[in-house]
Scaffold this motif. Structure first.
Motif, short mmCIF file in Angstrom:
data_model
loop_
_atom_site.label_atom_id
_atom_site.label_comp_id
_atom_site.label_asym_id
_atom_site.label_seq_id
_atom_site.Cartn_x
_atom_site.Cartn_y
_atom_site.Cartn_z
N THR A 69 4.44 -4.83 -8.28
CA THR A 69 5.04 -3.52 -8.51
C THR A 69 5.64 -3.49 -9.91
O THR A 69 5.98 -4.53 -10.49
N HIS A 86 -0.44 -3.28 -6.72
CA HIS A 86 -1.33 -3.40 -5.56
C HIS A 86 -1.39 -2.13 -4.73
O HIS A 86 -2.42 -1.81 -4.16
N ASP A 87 -0.29 -1.37 -4.69
CA ASP A 87 -0.27 -0.16 -3.87
C ASP A 87 -0.85 1.06 -4.60
O ASP A 87 -0.90 2.15 -4.06
N GLU A 88 -1.31 0.87 -5.84
CA GLU A 88 -1.96 1.93 -6.61
C GLU A 88 -3.39 1.58 -6.99
O GLU A 88 -4.09 2.38 -7.60
N CYS A 106 0.03 -12.19 -8.89
CA CYS A 106 1.30 -11.58 -8.49
C CYS A 106 2.41 -12.61 -8.69
O CYS A 106 2.41 -13.32 -9.70
N GLN A 113 0.97 -9.62 -2.89
CA GLN A 113 0.61 -8.42 -3.65
C GLN A 113 -0.80 -8.47 -4.25
O GLN A 113 -1.55 -7.50 -4.12
N THR A 116 -3.41 -8.39 -1.46
CA THR A 116 -3.51 -7.02 -0.94
C THR A 116 -4.36 -6.16 -1.86
O THR A 116 -5.22 -5.40 -1.39
N ALA A 117 -4.16 -6.29 -3.17
CA ALA A 117 -4.96 -5.52 -4.13
C ALA A 117 -6.44 -5.87 -3.99
O ALA A 117 -7.30 -4.98 -3.95
N ASN A 120 -7.87 -4.45 -0.75
CA ASN A 120 -8.03 -3.00 -0.85
C ASN A 120 -9.23 -2.63 -1.72
O ASN A 120 -9.97 -1.70 -1.40
#
Length: 152
Positions: A69, A86-88, A106, A113, A116-117, A120
């Motif tokens: 992040t 990772h969340d974008e 990360c 993180q 996860t990226a 995804n």
């Protein structure tokens, strides 16, 4: 048995990135209590890389993606890294260079993180051979005495 159950109990306030000890060059504080230990290979056909390969990417100007992040990225990162949290990542896939593999990292071996990226991106159809995983992340980078840059 789950290896994570053998670890030291978590501290109330985690320190995810090793921090320098004031007045002691080359010495850092490490919090061993946070996160969940990640596998060495994040997914099939996604190769795990080390610091030497990151150095080669840096020299060649190849893509290194900091999947943490933005708050972590602003404090410090590996020189030459671009932040795509990772969340974008799936919303910003067009920012990845499909002609070159990218290294994703990360906070370290216990951070989810970058895994996860990668997960995804794979689910979104991104080719696994275009992703490399640096499991050591900022934890190993800092504890090996390698340089970081601040983005504040």
């Amino acid at each position: 048995m789950d290896i994570n159950k053998k670890r030291t109990p978590k501290r109330e306030e985690a320190q995810m990135v090793p921090q320098p000890v004031r007045g002691e060059p080359g010495l850092v504080h490490v919090d061993t209590t946070w996160g969940i230990i990640q596998p060495l290979q994040v997914r099939e056909n996604v190769r795990t890389v080390d610091e030497i390969e990151i150095g080669e990417f840096q020299e060649k100007g190849l893509p290194i993606i900091d999947a943490r992040t933005s708050g972590f990225y602003e404090v410090s990162t590996i020189p030459g890294a671009k932040n795509i949290p990772h969340d974008e990542i799936t919303d910003r896939m067009d920012e990845l260079d499909r002609d070159q593999p990218s290294i994703f990292f990360c906070n370290g071996p216990q951070c989810p993180q970058s895994p996860t990226a990668i997960h995804n991106l794979l689910e979104a159809g991104y080719p696994p051979e275009k992703m490399l995983y640096y499991r050591g992340g900022m934890h190993d980078w800092v504890t090996l005495g390698l340089p970081v840059v601040k983005n504040t």
